[in-house]
Design a protein around this motif. Structure first.
Motif, PDB file in Angstrom:
ATOM      1  N   GLY A 167       1.019   4.345  -2.613  1.00 11.50           N
ATOM      2  CA  GLY A 167       0.932   5.723  -2.143  1.00 11.50           C
ATOM      3  C   GLY A 167       2.116   6.550  -2.625  1.00 11.50           C
ATOM      4  O   GLY A 167       1.964   7.712  -3.015  1.00 11.50           O
ATOM      5  N   PHE A 168       3.283   5.941  -2.602  1.00  7.72           N
ATOM      6  CA  PHE A 168       4.492   6.616  -3.089  1.00  7.72           C
ATOM      7  C   PHE A 168       4.318   7.000  -4.547  1.00  7.72           C
ATOM      8  O   PHE A 168       4.570   8.134  -4.943  1.00  7.72           O
ATOM      9  N   ASP A 169       3.879   6.040  -5.352  1.00  6.79           N
ATOM     10  CA  ASP A 169       3.713   6.289  -6.791  1.00  6.79           C
ATOM     11  C   ASP A 169       2.702   7.407  -7.048  1.00  6.79           C
ATOM     12  O   ASP A 169       2.887   8.224  -7.943  1.00  6.79           O
ATOM     13  N   ALA A 170       1.629   7.462  -6.248  1.00  6.15           N
ATOM     14  CA  ALA A 170       0.619   8.505  -6.416  1.00  6.15           C
ATOM     15  C   ALA A 170       1.176   9.879  -6.037  1.00  6.15           C
ATOM     16  O   ALA A 170       0.836  10.885  -6.654  1.00  6.15           O
ATOM     17  N   LYS A 171       2.042   9.922  -5.035  1.00  8.94           N
ATOM     18  CA  LYS A 171       2.616  11.195  -4.585  1.00  8.94           C
ATOM     19  C   LYS A 171       3.732  11.689  -5.506  1.00  8.94           C
ATOM     20  O   LYS A 171       3.978  12.881  -5.594  1.00  8.94           O
ATOM     21  N   ALA A 230       0.838  -1.198   0.000  1.00 10.64           N
ATOM     22  CA  ALA A 230       0.000   0.000   0.000  1.00 10.64           C
ATOM     23  C   ALA A 230       0.877   1.253   0.000  1.00 10.64           C
ATOM     24  O   ALA A 230       0.558   2.244  -0.678  1.00 10.64           O
ATOM     25  N   ALA A 231       1.972   1.220   0.753  1.00 14.80           N
ATOM     26  CA  ALA A 231       2.884   2.369   0.803  1.00 14.80           C
ATOM     27  C   ALA A 231       3.512   2.603  -0.565  1.00 14.80           C
ATOM     28  O   ALA A 231       3.679   3.752  -0.985  1.00 14.80           O
ATOM     29  N   ALA A 232       3.852   1.536  -1.276  1.00 18.47           N
ATOM     30  CA  ALA A 232       4.435   1.679  -2.613  1.00 18.47           C
ATOM     31  C   ALA A 232       3.445   2.348  -3.563  1.00 18.47           C
ATOM     32  O   ALA A 232       3.820   3.215  -4.355  1.00 18.47           O
TER      33      ALA A 232
END
Length: 96
Positions: free
Chosen positions: A67-71, A63-65
């Motif tokens: 989120g990272f890609d979206a940011k 999920a963090a990955a």
């Protein structure tokens, strides 16, 4: 008398500093800047995907990955402070 005044002043300052802390059992809230600095392991002013996802179990890491890609709006493979602070859809988080 001067010593007594000094002792009372020191005790009063200690009481204020204890009261200024988060209630027992609650973590003090970090600012986004503090969280960014804490995650930026190599202090280069950018977060890699590894730094961003560090200390996550497998499910949260995935999920963090995402989120990272979206940011990562400029798709350079790292997050600067402004990207980190912005919401996943490129909108800054609303102040609480």
């Amino acid at each position: 008398m001067k010593i007594l005044t000094t002792i009372l002043a020191v005790l009063a300052m200690g009481a204020f500093s204890v009261n200024a802390q988060a209630p027992k059992g609650e973590k003090a809230k970090m600012t986004p800047e503090d969280a960014f600095k804490k995650k930026d392991a190599n202090s280069d002013g950018k977060l890699s995907k590894e730094e961003f996802s560090k200390n996550k179990d497998a499910a949260k890491s995935e999920a963090a990955a995402k989120g990272f890609d979206a940011k990562d709006k400029n798709k350079d493979g790292s997050l600067d402070l402004e990207e980190f602070k912005a919401g996943g859809k490129g909108k800054p988080k609303a102040p609480k």
